[in-house]
Design an enzyme around this catalytic site. Structure first.
Site, PDB file in Angstrom:
ATOM      1  N   PRO A 110       7.277   5.994   2.837  1.00  0.00           N
ATOM      2  CA  PRO A 110       6.400   7.162   2.957  1.00  0.00           C
ATOM      3  C   PRO A 110       6.580   7.900   4.291  1.00  0.00           C
ATOM      4  O   PRO A 110       6.099   9.008   4.450  1.00  0.00           O
ATOM      5  CB  PRO A 110       4.988   6.597   2.838  1.00  0.00           C
ATOM      6  N   GLU A 133       3.609  -4.053   3.708  1.00  0.00           N
ATOM      7  CA  GLU A 133       3.008  -3.096   4.651  1.00  0.00           C
ATOM      8  C   GLU A 133       4.050  -2.247   5.361  1.00  0.00           C
ATOM      9  O   GLU A 133       3.733  -1.320   6.070  1.00  0.00           O
ATOM     10  CB  GLU A 133       2.163  -3.860   5.675  1.00  0.00           C
ATOM     11  N   ARG A 152      21.148  13.886 -12.592  1.00  0.00           N
ATOM     12  CA  ARG A 152      21.094  15.143 -13.348  1.00  0.00           C
ATOM     13  C   ARG A 152      22.050  16.183 -12.785  1.00  0.00           C
ATOM     14  O   ARG A 152      22.440  17.117 -13.465  1.00  0.00           O
ATOM     15  CB  ARG A 152      19.679  15.743 -13.335  1.00  0.00           C
ATOM     16  N   ASP A 164      16.592  24.696 -14.192  1.00  0.00           N
ATOM     17  CA  ASP A 164      15.353  23.988 -13.888  1.00  0.00           C
ATOM     18  C   ASP A 164      14.527  24.737 -12.851  1.00  0.00           C
ATOM     19  O   ASP A 164      15.075  25.427 -12.010  1.00  0.00           O
ATOM     20  CB  ASP A 164      15.661  22.611 -13.282  1.00  0.00           C
TER      21      ASP A 164
HETATM   22  N1  ADE Z   1       7.396   3.670  -0.626  1.00  0.00           N
HETATM   23  C1  ADE Z   1       6.062   3.738  -0.649  1.00  0.00           C
HETATM   24  N2  ADE Z   1       5.631   4.997  -0.804  1.00  0.00           N
HETATM   25  C2  ADE Z   1       6.746   5.777  -0.871  1.00  0.00           C
HETATM   26  C3  ADE Z   1       6.965   7.160  -1.013  1.00  0.00           C
HETATM   27  N3  ADE Z   1       5.968   8.035  -1.112  1.00  0.00           N
HETATM   28  N4  ADE Z   1       8.230   7.586  -1.048  1.00  0.00           N
HETATM   29  C4  ADE Z   1       9.256   6.738  -0.920  1.00  0.00           C
HETATM   30  N5  ADE Z   1       9.115   5.414  -0.791  1.00  0.00           N
HETATM   31  C5  ADE Z   1       7.868   4.928  -0.758  1.00  0.00           C
END
Ligand code: ADE
Length: 264
Positions: A88, A115, A153, A168
């Site tokens: 993330p 985590e 794709r 697309d």
């Molecule tokens: N791992 C946990 N959340 C994620 C996300 N939003 N994007 C990529 N990998 C992740």
């Protein structure tokens, strides 16, 4: 394209490669998905891949050694390829990032878990850290699957129908990329309908049955602009709109303020 996926859940991907586009692309030899169980690179009897975070806090963190060993094993043949950590904290994935990756012959994807992942992986092993959106998943497996699908794709021939990935939402024609050209025309798609022409009392917009290609083109452009304005107005800031688009957009905004009949 070879995808080397490093994960503690290799089985997670069995459904993904057994259906649709990825299945076809693998069968046709356009894509190869190699799954690598991170635990195979642990060095203890319990196949440990995680540990408690230094400094305290909840949860477990992926240790660096198994991940470094896994990627070293992939590079054993001297191959050089991007190593993407899914997390993330990464740079946001998009159609243009997918295009960037689709130019590569091989990608390694590291699926994070728990985590987090020891930061030395992001700093010294991964060449790129990618997030698929501003939300937290419990692991990188879903994100890796999303990335592989979006990239596949774009591999020539993988879709069967060359035209459709260019059409697309978010697709940027190859010719308009790079070369100092403006930002990609990232707009949402127009609505599609198929038979029956009337379902549950809801009719397909008449213009689509008219056979008048110019009217259909205009109607679709209008719907593209309207949908983008309503759902993702920020995209209109960077989309290269022509004078006709701008006029249409003004008309759409004006019509939205007036209590008129809905568009046919
Ligand atoms: N791992 C946990 N959340 C994620 C996300 N939003 N994007 C990529 N990998 C992740």
């Amino acid at each position: 394209m070879i995808f080397d996926v490093v994960t503690i859940f290799p089985d997670f991907f069995s459904g993904i490669v057994a259906h649709g586009l990825l299945k076809r692309a693998c069968a046709a030899g356009q894509v190869e998905i190699r799954l690598h169980d991170l635990r195979d690179y642990a060095d203890d009897r319990h196949r440990t891949v995680d540990d408690r975070p230094f400094g305290g806090g909840p949860g477990m963190v992926f240790k660096p050694e198994p991940l470094f060993r896994a990627v070293e094993a992939l590079r054993r043949d001297g191959a050089s390829f991007p190593v993407i950590l899914l997390s993330p904290q990464g740079r946001l994935f998009s159609q243009s990032v997918a295009r960037e990756f689709a130019r590569q012959p091989r990608l390694a994807l590291i699926c994070g878990r728990y985590e987090g992942v020891d930061e030395r992986v992001a700093e010294h092993l991964a060449t790129d850290e990618i997030s698929i959106g501003d939300y937290v998943l419990s692991g990188g497996e879903l994100a890796a699957a999303v990335l592989m699908e979006a990239v596949t794709r774009l591999i020539p021939g993988a879709l069967g129908n060359e035209a459709s990935s260019e059409q697309d939402s978010f697709a940027v024609p190859e010719s308009s990329e790079g070369g100092g050209l403006p930002a990609p025309p990232e707009l949402l798609d127009f609505p599609q309908y198929t038979r029956p022409a009337e379902f549950g009392g809801w009719k397909v917009p008449e213009v689509l049955l008219s056979g008048n290609h110019e009217e259909i083109r205009q109607w679709r452009r209008r719907r593209v602009l309207e949908k983008t304005w309503r759902q993702r107005p920020e995209l209109l800031q960077t989309a290269p709109l022509g004078p006709q688009d701008r006029a249409m957009l003004e008309e759409i905004k004006r019509a939205a303020l007036e209590p008129t009949a809905p568009m046919k």
